[in-house]
Design a protein around this motif. Structure first.
Motif, PDB file in Angstrom:
ATOM      1  N   GLY A  11      -3.719 -21.856   1.842  1.00 36.17           N
ATOM      2  CA  GLY A  11      -5.038 -22.372   2.215  1.00 36.17           C
ATOM      3  C   GLY A  11      -5.683 -23.227   1.146  1.00 36.17           C
ATOM      4  N   SER A  12      -4.901 -23.858   0.332  1.00 37.44           N
ATOM      5  CA  SER A  12      -5.426 -24.708  -0.744  1.00 37.44           C
ATOM      6  C   SER A  12      -6.295 -25.824  -0.176  1.00 37.44           C
ATOM      7  N   SER A  13      -7.310 -26.178  -0.914  1.00 34.94           N
ATOM      8  CA  SER A  13      -8.205 -27.251  -0.470  1.00 34.94           C
ATOM      9  C   SER A  13      -7.541 -28.621  -0.529  1.00 34.94           C
ATOM     10  N   TRP A  14      -6.414 -28.706  -1.222  1.00 41.75           N
ATOM     11  CA  TRP A  14      -5.700 -29.978  -1.354  1.00 41.75           C
ATOM     12  C   TRP A  14      -4.835 -30.313  -0.141  1.00 41.75           C
ATOM     13  N   THR A  15      -4.627 -29.355   0.736  1.00 43.75           N
ATOM     14  CA  THR A  15      -3.627 -29.550   1.791  1.00 43.75           C
ATOM     15  C   THR A  15      -3.950 -30.692   2.733  1.00 43.75           C
ATOM     16  N   GLY A  16      -5.194 -30.917   3.049  1.00 41.82           N
ATOM     17  CA  GLY A  16      -5.536 -31.999   3.983  1.00 41.82           C
ATOM     18  C   GLY A  16      -5.019 -33.342   3.503  1.00 41.82           C
ATOM     19  N   VAL A  17      -5.345 -33.685   2.276  1.00 39.93           N
ATOM     20  CA  VAL A  17      -4.921 -34.961   1.699  1.00 39.93           C
ATOM     21  C   VAL A  17      -3.412 -34.964   1.474  1.00 39.93           C
ATOM     22  N   LEU A  18      -2.886 -33.880   0.935  1.00 43.94           N
ATOM     23  CA  LEU A  18      -1.448 -33.814   0.663  1.00 43.94           C
ATOM     24  C   LEU A  18      -0.610 -33.927   1.926  1.00 43.94           C
ATOM     25  N   ASN A  19      -1.057 -33.308   3.002  1.00 37.46           N
ATOM     26  CA  ASN A  19      -0.312 -33.400   4.254  1.00 37.46           C
ATOM     27  C   ASN A  19      -0.164 -34.852   4.695  1.00 37.46           C
ATOM     28  N   TRP A  20      -1.242 -35.592   4.611  1.00 34.02           N
ATOM     29  CA  TRP A  20      -1.197 -37.006   5.010  1.00 34.02           C
ATOM     30  C   TRP A  20      -0.284 -37.817   4.101  1.00 34.02           C
ATOM     31  N   ILE A  21      -0.436 -37.610   2.814  1.00 40.29           N
ATOM     32  CA  ILE A  21       0.381 -38.372   1.856  1.00 40.29           C
ATOM     33  C   ILE A  21       1.860 -38.012   1.996  1.00 40.29           C
ATOM     34  N   VAL A  22       2.166 -36.727   1.926  1.00 42.75           N
ATOM     35  CA  VAL A  22       3.565 -36.285   1.940  1.00 42.75           C
ATOM     36  C   VAL A  22       4.237 -36.616   3.264  1.00 42.75           C
ATOM     37  N   MET A  23       3.598 -36.277   4.369  1.00 37.33           N
ATOM     38  CA  MET A  23       4.246 -36.517   5.657  1.00 37.33           C
ATOM     39  C   MET A  23       4.312 -38.018   5.979  1.00 37.33           C
ATOM     40  N   GLY A  24       3.337 -38.773   5.529  1.00 31.59           N
ATOM     41  CA  GLY A  24       3.406 -40.232   5.687  1.00 31.59           C
ATOM     42  C   GLY A  24       4.572 -40.817   4.904  1.00 31.59           C
ATOM     43  N   LEU A  25       4.737 -40.348   3.668  1.00 34.76           N
ATOM     44  CA  LEU A  25       5.872 -40.806   2.858  1.00 34.76           C
ATOM     45  C   LEU A  25       7.208 -40.376   3.462  1.00 34.76           C
ATOM     46  N   VAL A  26       7.257 -39.169   3.994  1.00 39.34           N
ATOM     47  CA  VAL A  26       8.489 -38.683   4.630  1.00 39.34           C
ATOM     48  C   VAL A  26       8.857 -39.584   5.807  1.00 39.34           C
ATOM     49  N   LEU A  27       7.877 -39.944   6.613  1.00 44.92           N
ATOM     50  CA  LEU A  27       8.145 -40.849   7.738  1.00 44.92           C
ATOM     51  C   LEU A  27       8.669 -42.193   7.243  1.00 44.92           C
ATOM     52  N   ALA A  28       8.031 -42.732   6.226  1.00 40.03           N
ATOM     53  CA  ALA A  28       8.463 -44.031   5.681  1.00 40.03           C
ATOM     54  C   ALA A  28       9.869 -43.937   5.091  1.00 40.03           C
ATOM     55  N   ILE A  29      10.137 -42.871   4.342  1.00 38.97           N
ATOM     56  CA  ILE A  29      11.463 -42.697   3.736  1.00 38.97           C
ATOM     57  C   ILE A  29      12.532 -42.555   4.817  1.00 38.97           C
ATOM     58  N   ASN A  30      12.234 -41.784   5.854  1.00 41.27           N
ATOM     59  CA  ASN A  30      13.225 -41.610   6.913  1.00 41.27           C
ATOM     60  C   ASN A  30      13.459 -42.906   7.677  1.00 41.27           C
ATOM     61  N   CYS A  31      12.428 -43.737   7.800  1.00 43.84           N
ATOM     62  CA  CYS A  31      12.623 -45.063   8.408  1.00 43.84           C
ATOM     63  C   CYS A  31      13.591 -45.880   7.558  1.00 43.84           C
ATOM     64  N   LEU A  32      13.437 -45.822   6.248  1.00 42.16           N
ATOM     65  CA  LEU A  32      14.353 -46.537   5.351  1.00 42.16           C
ATOM     66  C   LEU A  32      15.776 -45.999   5.453  1.00 42.16           C
ATOM     67  N   ILE A  33      15.913 -44.684   5.549  1.00 40.11           N
ATOM     68  CA  ILE A  33      17.245 -44.083   5.697  1.00 40.11           C
ATOM     69  C   ILE A  33      17.884 -44.535   6.999  1.00 40.11           C
ATOM     70  N   LEU A  34      17.132 -44.497   8.077  1.00 41.59           N
ATOM     71  CA  LEU A  34      17.662 -44.913   9.369  1.00 41.59           C
ATOM     72  C   LEU A  34      18.050 -46.391   9.337  1.00 41.59           C
ATOM     73  N   TYR A  35      17.203 -47.218   8.754  1.00 43.87           N
ATOM     74  CA  TYR A  35      17.515 -48.650   8.628  1.00 43.87           C
ATOM     75  C   TYR A  35      18.780 -48.852   7.807  1.00 43.87           C
ATOM     76  N   SER A  36      18.897 -48.113   6.715  1.00 40.43           N
ATOM     77  CA  SER A  36      20.076 -48.209   5.864  1.00 40.43           C
ATOM     78  C   SER A  36      21.339 -47.814   6.628  1.00 40.43           C
ATOM     79  N   ASN A  37      21.242 -46.749   7.422  1.00 38.92           N
ATOM     80  CA  ASN A  37      22.391 -46.328   8.230  1.00 38.92           C
ATOM     81  C   ASN A  37      22.788 -47.403   9.237  1.00 38.92           C
ATOM     82  N   LEU A  38      21.792 -48.009   9.868  1.00 35.32           N
ATOM     83  CA  LEU A  38      22.064 -48.992  10.919  1.00 35.32           C
ATOM     84  C   LEU A  38      22.568 -50.323  10.372  1.00 35.32           C
ATOM     85  N   THR A  39      22.245 -50.630   9.134  1.00 32.81           N
ATOM     86  CA  THR A  39      22.627 -51.918   8.548  1.00 32.81           C
ATOM     87  C   THR A  39      23.638 -51.772   7.418  1.00 32.81           C
ATOM     88  N   ALA A  40      24.324 -50.637   7.364  1.00 32.61           N
ATOM     89  CA  ALA A  40      25.221 -50.347   6.243  1.00 32.61           C
ATOM     90  C   ALA A  40      26.286 -51.419   6.059  1.00 32.61           C
TER      91      ALA A  40
END
Length: 172
Positions: free
Chosen positions: A82-111
């Motif tokens: 229940g940390s007070s930081w979770t709201g901001v961290l959730n957005w940052i971390v999960m947003g970065l995860v989405l972006a990173i996975n997009c890069l991984i998928l792009y890399s796989n498709l254009t290998a």
């Protein structure tokens, strides 16, 4: 809601950990298959190592997914406490995860194209001769057929769980 978000983050962490686990188990076989293909093409097998091309769990193929999983686990722990930081961290971390996975998928498709371009930039005639599509297909044959399904399931889990976690963060 925080427990749900933490569960989504942990499922994404496990999905990312599947990458080095599979590469550690089958990477040597994939590398051997790639070397056999290079030999068949009359190209020295050392070109992979000389150019940092790996099919095992070495290098960034381990530290990147393990690092991402660790950040996700830490963020999940903060959600559960229940940390007070979770709201901001959730957005940052999960947003970065989405972006990173997009890069991984792009890399796989254009290998094939990206490896071909990387080899061309080196100016080595041996690299220019490589049938990159055949090389990558040979390396892929070193992994069990089910790895293709795992790879796609990993993308579904990462995109789906990240989207659900972000939607839950909005609702919280």
């Amino acid at each position: 809601m925080n427990a749900f978000i933490a569960a989504m983050q942990l499922s994404v962490a496990v999905a990312f950990l599947s990458i080095p686990v599979v590469r550690a188990r089958y990477g040597a076989t994939a590398t051997a298959a790639a070397h056999a293909e290079l030999s068949r093409q009359g190209v020295r097998t050392t070109v992979l190592e000389e150019n940092g091309m790996r099919f095992d769990a070495g290098g960034h193929e381990t530290w990147a997914p393990v690092g991402i999983a660790a950040v996700l686990a830490a963020t999940a722990a903060l959600n559960l406490t229940g940390s007070s930081w979770t709201g901001v961290l959730n957005w940052i971390v999960m947003g970065l995860v989405l972006a990173i996975n997009c890069l991984i998928l792009y890399s796989n498709l254009t290998a094939t194209g990206s490896v071909r371009a990387a080899f061309a930039r080196k100016g080595d005639p041996a690299l220019a001769r490589i049938d990159v599509a055949a090389l990558l297909k040979a390396a892929e044959s070193g992994f069990p057929r089910w790895v293709w399904f795992l790879q796609n399931a990993r993308h579904v889990i990462v995109f789906g769980a990240a989207a659900l976690a972000l939607a839950a963060a909005v609702a919280a």
